[in-house]
Design an enzyme around this catalytic site. Structure first.
Site, PDB file in Angstrom:
ATOM      1  N   ASP A 193     -87.118  90.402  95.945  1.00 31.74           N
ATOM      2  CA  ASP A 193     -87.909  89.365  96.614  1.00 31.74           C
ATOM      3  C   ASP A 193     -87.480  89.235  98.072  1.00 31.74           C
ATOM      4  O   ASP A 193     -87.446  88.144  98.626  1.00 31.74           O
ATOM      5  CB  ASP A 193     -87.743  88.026  95.891  1.00 31.74           C
ATOM      6  CG  ASP A 193     -88.767  86.985  96.345  1.00 31.74           C
ATOM      7  OD1 ASP A 193     -89.874  87.385  96.758  1.00 31.74           O
ATOM      8  OD2 ASP A 193     -88.458  85.782  96.302  1.00 31.74           O
ATOM      9  N   ASP A 209     -80.996  84.095  97.690  1.00 28.34           N
ATOM     10  CA  ASP A 209     -81.951  84.044  96.572  1.00 28.34           C
ATOM     11  C   ASP A 209     -81.931  85.336  95.753  1.00 28.34           C
ATOM     12  O   ASP A 209     -82.850  86.155  95.817  1.00 28.34           O
ATOM     13  CB  ASP A 209     -83.369  83.754  97.072  1.00 28.34           C
ATOM     14  CG  ASP A 209     -83.515  82.334  97.584  1.00 28.34           C
ATOM     15  OD1 ASP A 209     -82.647  81.501  97.258  1.00 28.34           O
ATOM     16  OD2 ASP A 209     -84.487  82.058  98.309  1.00 28.34           O
TER      17      ASP A 209
END
Length: 266
Positions: A193, A209
């Protein structure tokens, strides 16, 4: 539960009931349940979390807070929601990850597995020299990490892009593509991501993240690898950087056979 409430009030700096309308308490209450209270109290008693003082980010899966441990070190504390609308996505990622064994049917316990997985992903990234927040501890739905910043948290690339010059974007592009390559070639891993929203700009760039990151053996890894390459080349290409062709870069990393098979399925 009264003694737990007192500890949480201490962690949040809430000395009077009327102060519970503070912004920090409002955001904390979004992830506030019995499990979270007990877990924060567990870390409080062990000196891992002394105080939470600010909100770093909020999201569908988790909220992230700035805080201090008992020694005065700044920390980032990520608290996952134990009842999340992202259940299906989390389950799909975990089911495809060969490192994960039995998957509990209870969403709360599934979130515990998800939290542990991000901790392990951070460890693996750092092992292979990719700059990420150092993982400190985890328990249940709470993950404690290195805080990036000083009195103010480090900004995301997206938030300061207007202040950057072409040279800055070129250096950051090299960092991002280099990180993708190191993860894949040396760590047998992919972030999954990576974008301008997940790169913090500090003394050196830091990738954040890592919950969706996974290993090469995951059947989803090639799709995620291509997505990372495409996201990075598209973003930096728009900023004027001379970028590599994403299909060619993907082919270089994945190999001809896997390249053809993956692109047919995209």
């Amino acid at each position: 539960m009264e003694w737990l409430d007192k500890e949480i009030a201490e962690v949040l700096g809430l000395t009077e009931r009327r102060e519970k309308d503070s912004e920090l308490f409002k955001v904390f209450s979004e992830v506030f349940d019995r499990t979270t209270v007990e877990t924060i109290s567990y870390f409080y008693r062990r000196g891992k979390i002394e105080r939470l003082y600010g909100v770093l980010s909020t999201g569908k899966e988790a909220n992230v807070f700035a805080g201090f441990d008992s020694k005065g070190n700044r920390i980032a504390v990520k608290i996952y929601r134990t009842y999340t609308t992202e259940f299906r996505r989390i389950w799909e990622y975990l089911a495809a990850d060969p490192r994960v064994g039995y998957l509990p049917k209870d969403i709360r316990k599934l979130v515990f597995v998800w939290t542990r997985r991000e901790f392990k992903n951070l460890q693996r990234a750092m092992k292979y020299a990719v700059r990420a927040p150092e993982p400190i501890a985890f328990r249940n739905n709470v993950l404690i990490m290195e805080y990036i910043g000083d009195d103010r948290p480090a900004p995301r690339l997206k938030d300061i892009e207007k202040d950057l010059e072409l040279k800055d974007f070129e250096e950051l592009y090299d960092f991002a593509m280099g990180s993708i390559e190191k993860l894949w070639k040396r760590g047998d891993m992919v972030h999954g991501d990576l974008s301008e929203y997940n790169i913090l700009i500090w003394n050196e760039p830091v990738i954040i993240d890592w919950s969706q990151a996974t290993v090469k053996r995951n059947r989803m890894s090639l799709t995620l690898l291509y997505r990372d390459i495409r996201n990075i080349t598209n973003y930096f290409g728009r900023k004027g950087v001379s970028v590599e062709n994403p299909e060619e870069k993907f082919r270089e990393l994945a190999g001809d056979e896997l390249w053809e098979r993956t692109l047919r399925n995209l």
